[in-house]
Every structure is written in C-alpha cells, then in structure tokens.
Design a protein around this motif. Sequence first.
Motif, mmCIF file in Angstrom:
data_model
loop_
_atom_site.group_PDB
_atom_site.id
_atom_site.type_symbol
_atom_site.label_atom_id
_atom_site.label_comp_id
_atom_site.label_asym_id
_atom_site.label_seq_id
_atom_site.Cartn_x
_atom_site.Cartn_y
_atom_site.Cartn_z
ATOM 1 N N PRO A 60 71.867 -45.646 -45.914
ATOM 2 C CA PRO A 60 71.669 -44.260 -46.361
ATOM 3 C C PRO A 60 72.877 -43.567 -46.723
ATOM 4 C CG PRO A 60 70.623 -44.934 -44.359
ATOM 5 C CD PRO A 60 71.388 -46.207 -44.672
ATOM 6 N N GLY A 61 72.701 -42.767 -47.944
ATOM 7 C CA GLY A 61 73.840 -42.056 -48.397
ATOM 8 C C GLY A 61 73.316 -40.644 -49.125
ATOM 9 N N SER A 94 68.950 -40.906 -50.095
ATOM 10 C CA SER A 94 68.122 -42.077 -50.053
ATOM 11 C C SER A 94 68.729 -43.038 -49.532
ATOM 12 C CB SER A 94 68.064 -42.594 -51.731
ATOM 13 O OG SER A 94 69.300 -42.887 -52.013
ATOM 14 N N HIS A 95 68.071 -44.177 -49.166
ATOM 15 C CA HIS A 95 68.615 -45.535 -48.589
ATOM 16 C C HIS A 95 69.370 -46.325 -49.488
ATOM 17 C CE1 HIS A 95 65.708 -45.299 -45.037
ATOM 18 N NE2 HIS A 95 66.400 -44.322 -44.897
ATOM 19 N N ASP A 135 63.863 -45.740 -52.490
ATOM 20 C CA ASP A 135 63.847 -46.001 -50.844
ATOM 21 C C ASP A 135 64.067 -44.636 -50.237
ATOM 22 O OD1 ASP A 135 63.045 -46.684 -48.397
ATOM 23 O OD2 ASP A 135 64.481 -48.314 -48.225
ATOM 24 N N SER A 136 62.870 -43.835 -49.745
ATOM 25 C CA SER A 136 63.040 -42.517 -48.949
ATOM 26 C C SER A 136 64.063 -41.541 -49.574
ATOM 27 C CB SER A 136 63.551 -43.009 -47.716
ATOM 28 O OG SER A 136 62.843 -43.880 -47.010
ATOM 29 N N VAL A 137 63.619 -41.309 -51.035
ATOM 30 C CA VAL A 137 64.491 -40.185 -51.628
ATOM 31 C C VAL A 137 64.086 -39.014 -51.409
ATOM 32 C CG1 VAL A 137 65.223 -39.548 -53.824
ATOM 33 C CG2 VAL A 137 64.632 -41.929 -53.587
ATOM 34 N N ASP A 152 59.811 -42.360 -53.587
ATOM 35 C CA ASP A 152 60.216 -43.755 -53.612
ATOM 36 C C ASP A 152 61.476 -44.058 -54.261
ATOM 37 O OD1 ASP A 152 59.359 -46.794 -54.234
ATOM 38 O OD2 ASP A 152 59.741 -46.218 -52.143
ATOM 39 N N THR A 153 61.210 -43.605 -55.671
ATOM 40 C CA THR A 153 62.116 -43.885 -56.555
ATOM 41 C C THR A 153 62.540 -42.589 -57.574
ATOM 42 O OG1 THR A 153 61.548 -46.040 -56.729
ATOM 43 C CG2 THR A 153 62.855 -45.366 -58.663
ATOM 44 N N LEU A 154 63.624 -42.257 -57.875
ATOM 45 C CA LEU A 154 64.027 -41.195 -58.602
ATOM 46 C C LEU A 154 65.263 -41.318 -59.395
ATOM 47 C CD1 LEU A 154 62.882 -38.221 -58.833
ATOM 48 C CD2 LEU A 154 64.655 -37.522 -57.157
#
Length: 588
Positions: free
Chosen positions: A142-143, A154-155, A170-172, A184-186
Amino acid sequence: MLLLLSVLSIAPAQQPATQPLNTDGNTTLIYLEKAQRLSFDQQRVPDGQLLTGDVRFRHGDALMYCDSAYFFQTTNSFQAFSNIRIVQGDTIFLYGDQLYYDGNSLLATLKHNVRMENSTTTLTTDTLYYDRMRNVAYYLTPGTIADELNSLKSHQAEYHPDTKQAIFKDSVHLTNPNFVMDADTLHYNTVSHVADIVGPTTIVYHGQTTIYSTLGWYNTRTEHSALYNKSLIEHQTQQTLTGDTILYDKPRQFAQVYGHMLLTDTTNHTTLCGNYGYYNQLTGNGMATDSAMAIDWTDSDSLFMHADTLYISRYKALPPPLPDSILAQQPDSMIVENTDTLATNEPDSVNYNTLTAFWNVRLYRRDLQAIADSMFYDSRDSIMHLYREPILWSDNSQITGLNADIYMQNGTVHHAHITGNAIVVQQLDTLHYNQMQGKELYAYVRDKELYRVDVNGNTETVFYPEDDGQLIGVNKTLSSFIKIFFKDKKVERAVLTPMSEGTMYPLDQIDSEELYLSQFFWAKRERPQNQQDIFSATQRTPKKIKQVVSAVSKDQDDDKDDNKNKRNKGGKDGKDGKDNKNLKNLKR
C-alpha cells in the motif's frame, strides 16, 4: 594501516563523476565519494566494505547518501542504512530507512518510511522499487501518490517521472477537496490532473452526485469528463442519467449524451430516452431527440410517448391561487361526479415539471392512445395539451378535434376536453359507427373506460340502436347539447336538449354517405398498437367523406352483405313493430 585502506577504498572517487550510465550492456561502476570510516569484517560482510558516517555514493548522475553502508565492489552494489537519500538531477529525490542498490541493473530498492519527490508530486510507501534505467518507480505494498490537488492510494502502482503518468491497481482511492474516486485500476497524470478510467470506477460528490463508469477520463481540476460504455450519473435528487457516451461538466452540472440516452426521475416516475440529448441538473432542463421517448410510470400501466424532440423543464414558483384544474374546466350545466382535487395544502413554493413534445407526437398506453402534431404537459394542473388535430383512442372509440386537453389525476385520465370540430366515433363493426360531433366535447373516464361524453354547440349524432345485439336502424339527431352515457363499451342512454330533432331510418333506406357526419373519419392505421409502434410513421387519414367512405369500405366489401343479413332487422319499410321516429335506447 586503517588510514591507508581508507585512502585506497575512496581513491576511485578521483575518476570523472559525470560518467554517463550505459544501457547497452556495458556496466558503469559505483563510486564511493565519501565516508568517515571504512573497515572490513569477513564474518559479518564477506567481500564487502563497512562504511559509516556521512556516506556518499555516485552512480552516473545520481548521488546516494546514508549513515552507513555495506559496499560490494565486486558485484557493483551496496546496502545502505538510515537517513537514505537519493538525488537524481534536480527533479527526483528519494528517502527511506534502508536501500539496496544494484549498479548493474540500476535498480534501487528502498524500504520503510519511503518517500519519493518529483516536482510537485510525492510518493510514499513502505517498499519502493526505482528502476533508473527505465526511470520508473513502483510499489507492491500500500502506497500513496499525491500532488497539489489530489491524493491517490492503492495497493500497487507505478510512476513515470518523465511523463508524470501513474498507473494504480488494486483498491485505488483518489481524494479531492470536492469528491472521492474509487477504482480497481486507474491511470493518472500529475501535470494534467486527468484520471483515465480503465475499469469499474465510482466518483462520489458527497450529498450531490455519484458517477459509475468503466471507461473514460475525468479531469480532476476542471471536473469535466468523458464517460463511455453506458456510464451512469446519479443525482441526490433522484435523477439518474446513462448513455453510450456522456460528456459531463460537473461545475455546470450539464451532461450531453450520445447514444441510448436514458434519464430517469424516480421522484416523478418518469423516464426520458433518445439517441442524443442533454440534461442540466441545476435547472432541471433536458432534451432528447433521435428516437426520443418519454415514459410515465406513475400508474402500473405505463404511458409511452414519442416525438421528434422532447423537452423537460423543472421550475420553482409560488403556486397560483387557482382551483383544481378538473373543477375549473367544468361548465355549469355539467354534472360533476368526481371532485377530488389534484393537490391540496401546497407549501409556499413548489417544484413543478413540464414536458414539451414537438412534431409527430405518438402516445400509447393500454387504455389510451393518441397522436398529435405537438404536446405540452404541466404537472401543476396535470393537463396534457395536444395541438393541431390530435386523435385519441380508447377501446373502440376515437375522439378528434382541432385541439385536445387531457386532464390527469393520480397518473390516470380523468377526462378530456376537445375543442374545434370535435367528434367522437365509436366503432360497432367494420361498417357502422356511432358518431357525435359539435363545437366542443368533454369525454369522461372511469376505471380507465369511457363512461360519458358531453357535446356542446351545433351537436349532430348518428346512432345505431340495437335490439338483442342486432342493429335495427340508424338514428340522426340535431341538438344544441347532448350527453351520452356508456356502459360495457356501448351506448346506454342519451340526454338531449328539449329543442332537438331526430329521425331513425332503416339501414337499407339511407345513402351510404349519410351514415357519416361531416367531421367523420376512422384512423385505424395511425393508431399506435403497442409501445414499439409509437416510432412508426404513418400518413394522416383525410377527412373528406368520399375518401373516407372509400377507405373504410376498401377492405370491408366482403363483409358488407354479411353485416346486413346478420344485423339489420328493419327490412325495406322498417315495419318491425318499431316507430322509425322513436329513438331506441335514447331519451330527450
């Protein structure tokens, strides 16, 4: 001896410090430029140098700082600890607690409290991989990447300092002062502040608007966006908008839609459709064209309307001090059987909606069908105005005139007011029609069935009295006013003014053209048969009697003789025990 070793280890720093990195397979050496102490410990760090105190390395155009390090000259790499700092040029700065750097692959791995700064962009994470050869940084834990406008978590992510482009997976979660975005993706650019939507994405303006999309772009600075693949905009005021392509201006709350537009208002139970249109949430104004359709689903039986162009508008105004529209339109001479008001106890200000339809209006509901040139509806009085020779159908009845007003109550038709050459036609079979015409008429509906018609001004009628289900003749009357009551879709009784004239003829002793009033025509082919049929375009049936009789009789000649034999009981002289001057089932 220790001093000599230190000098020997630091000696490479005398080489040119600006030697470029080679990306063609030739390795550039890491240079140790500074350290307060150098030592060796083969047990702790085999083949390595132990460096402590203000350590500085150079590799190409990058300077790397730390408190201590293990330097492996044979592998052209080092491990660094505490107060890690990497400076590349004057644009990229990296910080962390630990660093492993491989001078051959040009890959830096930073761990714990990692921070990367590039112009106005800051990246933070626990573990960061920085590929200096490709000039890309990425993390698998995560960052966060933040600029002066947005913060994105996101992860997983990768960031390209050259292009300022970041790819999140992942979890944006994007945070902006005005909204939040989850995906989910950006893809995101830290200079243009444009987020590219490449997967399921939700944008939420708290208390205002929610956007769902799987493809498109969103400018987080201007809040303009292009949304594809049937994206959805949902307003807190219970309106939703979807379409193949939506161009959305959030500050103006204005959306243009291309392809399969669908604007749904769950508060007013309406839907507006078309292949092109727009909607302004601030004003409540919208438009649809190209296969435009409006749907009213207030009642369980939805009403479908098509026109070349449809406009909706929302207003806020003080309610006019007028009585209910149904009561206001009743002549003194009429019997009012239902006086329920459409609205009571209204607040100081009210929101009301209008719907305007231009050109080739076609309307369908199971109990009512209509066509007109144009239409206007106002929710304040619940009146649907149809203009320029509209035609209305209900069951086996057809109503026409120059203009028509349909009065709605609780989503259903209460009555209709027809003005100018008004006529009601009721089909009995393929050849015979009951008819009532005058200057104006009122048609009343109960339980979605026509039960009463009041005709005013120069009233003429043509009726076919029945006996045991058989037609016994045709009755023609002249009057100034007439009320007709229906039961089971048939004429039950009629009430005429005292000064009325009427004559009944045997069916075989009257000319065929005398069977039709001057305004008669039967528009079977124009009548919408279902909700899909409202998009069908048909020419209007002419009103000229000769043309009408010909059109009506064209496909009925084969049935004409059968109809006479089965239903006409009067004979040539009408001597069946009935007086031809009496009106069967009619009362003056």
